[in-house]
Design a protein around this motif. Structure first.
Motif, PDB file in Angstrom:
ATOM      1  N   CYS A  87      72.529  34.721  53.606  1.00  0.00           N
ATOM      2  CA  CYS A  87      73.217  35.779  52.872  1.00  0.00           C
ATOM      3  C   CYS A  87      72.365  37.048  52.866  1.00  0.00           C
ATOM      4  CB  CYS A  87      73.500  35.340  51.438  1.00  0.00           C
ATOM      5  SG  CYS A  87      72.006  35.049  50.447  1.00  0.00           S
ATOM      6  N   ARG A  88      72.902  38.106  52.260  1.00  0.00           N
ATOM      7  CA  ARG A  88      72.156  39.346  52.103  1.00  0.00           C
ATOM      8  C   ARG A  88      71.135  39.211  50.970  1.00  0.00           C
ATOM      9  NH1 ARG A  88      74.885  43.563  54.921  1.00  0.00           N
ATOM     10  NH2 ARG A  88      77.053  42.998  55.374  1.00  0.00           N
ATOM     11  N   ASP A  89      70.095  40.006  51.054  1.00  0.00           N
ATOM     12  CA  ASP A  89      69.055  40.023  50.021  1.00  0.00           C
ATOM     13  C   ASP A  89      69.471  41.015  48.937  1.00  0.00           C
ATOM     14  OD1 ASP A  89      66.785  39.865  48.529  1.00  0.00           O
ATOM     15  OD2 ASP A  89      65.427  40.654  50.058  1.00  0.00           O
ATOM     16  N   ILE A  90      70.433  40.591  48.087  1.00  0.00           N
ATOM     17  CA  ILE A  90      70.973  41.460  47.039  1.00  0.00           C
ATOM     18  C   ILE A  90      71.025  40.685  45.724  1.00  0.00           C
ATOM     19  CG2 ILE A  90      72.345  42.921  48.581  1.00  0.00           C
ATOM     20  CD1 ILE A  90      74.806  41.227  47.791  1.00  0.00           C
ATOM     21  N   ALA A  91      70.941  41.430  44.622  1.00  0.00           N
ATOM     22  CA  ALA A  91      71.116  40.830  43.301  1.00  0.00           C
ATOM     23  C   ALA A  91      72.611  40.592  43.062  1.00  0.00           C
ATOM     24  CB  ALA A  91      70.547  41.751  42.232  1.00  0.00           C
ATOM     25  N   PRO A  92      72.991  39.521  42.339  1.00  0.00           N
ATOM     26  CA  PRO A  92      72.108  38.531  41.725  1.00  0.00           C
ATOM     27  C   PRO A  92      71.809  37.326  42.590  1.00  0.00           C
ATOM     28  CG  PRO A  92      74.331  38.172  40.961  1.00  0.00           C
ATOM     29  CD  PRO A  92      74.399  39.359  41.896  1.00  0.00           C
ATOM     30  N   ILE A  93      72.372  37.267  43.819  1.00  0.00           N
ATOM     31  CA  ILE A  93      72.250  36.033  44.602  1.00  0.00           C
ATOM     32  C   ILE A  93      70.839  35.804  45.126  1.00  0.00           C
ATOM     33  CG2 ILE A  93      74.683  35.875  45.200  1.00  0.00           C
ATOM     34  CD1 ILE A  93      74.154  37.202  47.826  1.00  0.00           C
ATOM     35  N   ASN A  94      70.031  36.866  45.200  1.00  0.00           N
ATOM     36  CA  ASN A  94      68.643  36.635  45.607  1.00  0.00           C
ATOM     37  C   ASN A  94      67.830  35.998  44.481  1.00  0.00           C
ATOM     38  OD1 ASN A  94      68.437  38.908  43.996  1.00  0.00           O
ATOM     39  ND2 ASN A  94      67.732  40.261  45.635  1.00  0.00           N
ATOM     40  N   GLY A  95      68.469  35.810  43.336  1.00  0.00           N
ATOM     41  CA  GLY A  95      67.846  35.022  42.277  1.00  0.00           C
ATOM     42  C   GLY A  95      68.068  33.527  42.473  1.00  0.00           C
ATOM     43  N   PHE A  96      69.040  33.173  43.316  1.00  0.00           N
ATOM     44  CA  PHE A  96      69.310  31.764  43.631  1.00  0.00           C
ATOM     45  C   PHE A  96      68.622  31.344  44.933  1.00  0.00           C
ATOM     46  CE2 PHE A  96      73.760  33.002  41.951  1.00  0.00           C
ATOM     47  CZ  PHE A  96      73.329  32.946  40.641  1.00  0.00           C
ATOM     48  N   VAL A  97      68.633  32.253  45.889  1.00  0.00           N
ATOM     49  CA  VAL A  97      68.184  31.931  47.240  1.00  0.00           C
ATOM     50  C   VAL A  97      66.742  32.377  47.427  1.00  0.00           C
ATOM     51  CG1 VAL A  97      68.612  32.300  49.705  1.00  0.00           C
ATOM     52  CG2 VAL A  97      70.544  32.149  48.108  1.00  0.00           C
ATOM     53  N   GLU A  98      65.912  31.472  47.927  1.00  0.00           N
ATOM     54  CA  GLU A  98      64.516  31.765  48.211  1.00  0.00           C
ATOM     55  C   GLU A  98      64.274  31.540  49.700  1.00  0.00           C
ATOM     56  OE1 GLU A  98      60.037  30.478  46.706  1.00  0.00           O
ATOM     57  OE2 GLU A  98      61.817  29.647  45.725  1.00  0.00           O
ATOM     58  N   ARG A  99      63.807  32.587  50.362  1.00  0.00           N
ATOM     59  CA  ARG A  99      63.676  32.522  51.817  1.00  0.00           C
ATOM     60  C   ARG A  99      62.771  31.371  52.254  1.00  0.00           C
ATOM     61  NH1 ARG A  99      61.471  33.281  56.502  1.00  0.00           N
ATOM     62  NH2 ARG A  99      62.557  34.478  58.115  1.00  0.00           N
ATOM     63  N   GLY A 100      63.295  30.581  53.180  1.00  0.00           N
ATOM     64  CA  GLY A 100      62.528  29.477  53.727  1.00  0.00           C
ATOM     65  C   GLY A 100      62.469  28.252  52.851  1.00  0.00           C
ATOM     66  N   VAL A 101      62.952  28.377  51.609  1.00  0.00           N
ATOM     67  CA  VAL A 101      62.943  27.235  50.677  1.00  0.00           C
ATOM     68  C   VAL A 101      64.326  26.600  50.603  1.00  0.00           C
ATOM     69  CG1 VAL A 101      62.571  26.506  48.288  1.00  0.00           C
ATOM     70  CG2 VAL A 101      61.063  28.218  49.337  1.00  0.00           C
ATOM     71  N   ASN A 102      65.348  27.429  50.336  1.00  0.00           N
ATOM     72  CA  ASN A 102      66.718  26.909  50.324  1.00  0.00           C
ATOM     73  C   ASN A 102      67.688  27.817  51.085  1.00  0.00           C
ATOM     74  OD1 ASN A 102      67.122  29.066  48.551  1.00  0.00           O
ATOM     75  ND2 ASN A 102      67.037  27.777  46.726  1.00  0.00           N
ATOM     76  N   GLY A 103      67.163  28.829  51.764  1.00  0.00           N
ATOM     77  CA  GLY A 103      68.029  29.720  52.519  1.00  0.00           C
ATOM     78  C   GLY A 103      67.267  30.803  53.250  1.00  0.00           C
ATOM     79  N   PHE A 104      68.030  31.736  53.810  1.00  0.00           N
ATOM     80  CA  PHE A 104      67.463  32.870  54.544  1.00  0.00           C
ATOM     81  C   PHE A 104      68.311  34.107  54.260  1.00  0.00           C
ATOM     82  CE2 PHE A 104      66.146  29.159  56.954  1.00  0.00           C
ATOM     83  CZ  PHE A 104      64.814  29.434  57.254  1.00  0.00           C
ATOM     84  N   PHE A 105      67.707  35.275  54.478  1.00  0.00           N
ATOM     85  CA  PHE A 105      68.403  36.549  54.273  1.00  0.00           C
ATOM     86  C   PHE A 105      68.650  37.241  55.602  1.00  0.00           C
ATOM     87  CE2 PHE A 105      65.881  36.162  50.265  1.00  0.00           C
ATOM     88  CZ  PHE A 105      66.958  35.941  49.416  1.00  0.00           C
ATOM     89  N   LEU A 106      69.827  37.882  55.707  1.00  0.00           N
ATOM     90  CA  LEU A 106      70.188  38.691  56.871  1.00  0.00           C
ATOM     91  C   LEU A 106      70.650  40.061  56.411  1.00  0.00           C
ATOM     92  CD1 LEU A 106      72.350  36.675  59.445  1.00  0.00           C
ATOM     93  CD2 LEU A 106      69.934  37.261  59.594  1.00  0.00           C
ATOM     94  N   GLY A 107      70.423  41.062  57.271  1.00  0.00           N
ATOM     95  CA  GLY A 107      70.975  42.382  57.021  1.00  0.00           C
ATOM     96  C   GLY A 107      72.365  42.533  57.594  1.00  0.00           C
TER      97      GLY A 107
END
Length: 368
Positions: free
Chosen positions: A291-311
């Motif tokens: 997903c995108r690195d945006i609030a509030p979902i970047n509070g759930f997703v941690e890169r390399g732990v349970n997901g990844f971020f894309l632009g």
């Protein structure tokens, strides 16, 4: 206590607000508490009442539109309740009818991200925010902000804001856990097909991966809220992705769980989320999130732990992330799936509903 939960959309429509209102009404009903639902919408042709999940569901048509309209007999319906729980991101039509027809009944508001998720009607939103927001919020005894970002935003206009995050049906989505070997090239998006979800950007990402030798298998499922099917199908054809991307414009729960059992990654290009119910549901099903690195979902997703971020920009950085994701081995996929489930478990309705019940009691005890 009799509570009427008032919503602009409801089952059989599918989406974040629909699932929240439905689950919350079921979970907060019990001894001494009756919760019913009023689905108030200009899309309804005739008033009706039925029973679903043991709840009374009133369908109330609106003369007008979702921003400005009159719901006939809404006040008469609401008159029998002790508390109104209004789910009104726009703070327009629903709140207007509450003020016009049942101002004397205590009410609380769930924010669901407000109406900041698109730039449509920008001038109207600007005027609404500056001229009406404070006075409209003043009516509510509590403003229940569904995220940290909502808490910060609505606190500019009211001192009655408290963070009260939504929940998910954790056990239900545990049925979607992977049944075979993990394959991080098998992706799924399910949820509304609306413009702000940027499904087109997800399809472009699949094309980018294909051009770099990575074959993604993507299923896009959910209700076509903004009539996007034809344009998405045209995009898939133009990019020659017919064998890589499949559209399923509606999917029943049983079929959804079956598909989830075959897929490892949940992907969304959404540019705005009021809370991110769909993402947490995917995590409850053990999916790695992209997903995108945006609030509030970047509070759930941690890169390399349970997901990844894309632009979602078809950039070299995005391509490196896709390559890293699709290169995960079975052990790493399993570890990330378990981490996703642990995060999602914190938002199980079994515990979250108790917080709403406490807010209801406090709102009734408060001075207006």
């Amino acid at each position: 206590m009799k509570v009427l939960s008032i919503t602009p959309t409801y089952f059989p429509q599918v989406g974040g607000i629909e699932s929240v209102v439905r689950e919350l009404a079921v979970r907060t009903s019990g001894p001494g508490v009756q919760v019913d639902v009023a689905h108030v919408s200009p899309k309804l042709a005739q008033p009706s009442v039925d029973e679903l999940d043991g709840l009374k569901v009133y369908r109330v048509p609106v003369a007008g539109n979702r921003l400005a309209g009159y719901a006939r007999d809404f006040g008469r319906l609401a008159a029998g309740y002790d508390l109104l729980h209004v789910h009104d991101p726009q703070l327009m039509m629903l709140t207007g009818n509450v003020l016009l027809q049942c101002r004397h009944i205590p009410a609380v508001l769930s924010t669901h991200g407000g109406f900041r998720h698109t730039t449509r009607h920008r001038s109207i939103k600007w005027l609404h925010e500056r001229l009406l927001m404070r006075s409209l919020l003043r009516h509510y005894r509590k403003i229940l902000a569904t995220s940290e970002s909502d808490t910060a935003y609505f606190s500019q206009f009211s001192d009655r804001v408290e963070k009260c995050e939504n929940g998910i049906a954790y056990a239900k989505f545990q049925q979607g856990l992977l049944t075979g070997a993990p394959d991080a090239s098998k992706w799924i998006y399910w949820g509304r097909w609306s413009r702000n979800k940027r499904i087109d950007a997800v399809i472009d990402t699949v094309a980018m991966a294909r051009d770099q030798g990575i074959a993604i298998d993507l299923l896009i499922a959910g209700p076509d809220f903004d009539n996007l099917r034809e344009s998405l199908q045209d995009q898939i054809r133009a990019l020659k992705l017919d064998r890589s991307v499949r559209l399923h414009p509606y999917i029943e729960d049983a079929a959804l769980m079956h598909e989830l059992q075959q897929r490892t990654v949940f992907v969304t290009g959404s540019e705005y989320e009021g809370f991110g119910v769909g993402i947490l549901e995917a995590m409850a099903a053990g999916k790695i999130v992209l997903c995108r690195d945006i609030a509030p979902i970047n509070g759930f997703v941690e890169r390399g732990v349970n997901g990844f971020f894309l632009g979602f920009e078809r950039s070299a950085v995005d391509m490196a992330t896709v390559r890293e994701l699709t290169g995960l081995d079975a052990t790493r996929c399993a570890a990330m799936s378990e981490a996703a489930q642990r995060k999602a478990k914190r938002y199980d309705w079994d515990s979250v509903a108790q917080q709403f019940s406490a807010h209801y009691a406090q709102a009734l005890a408060a001075e207006s």
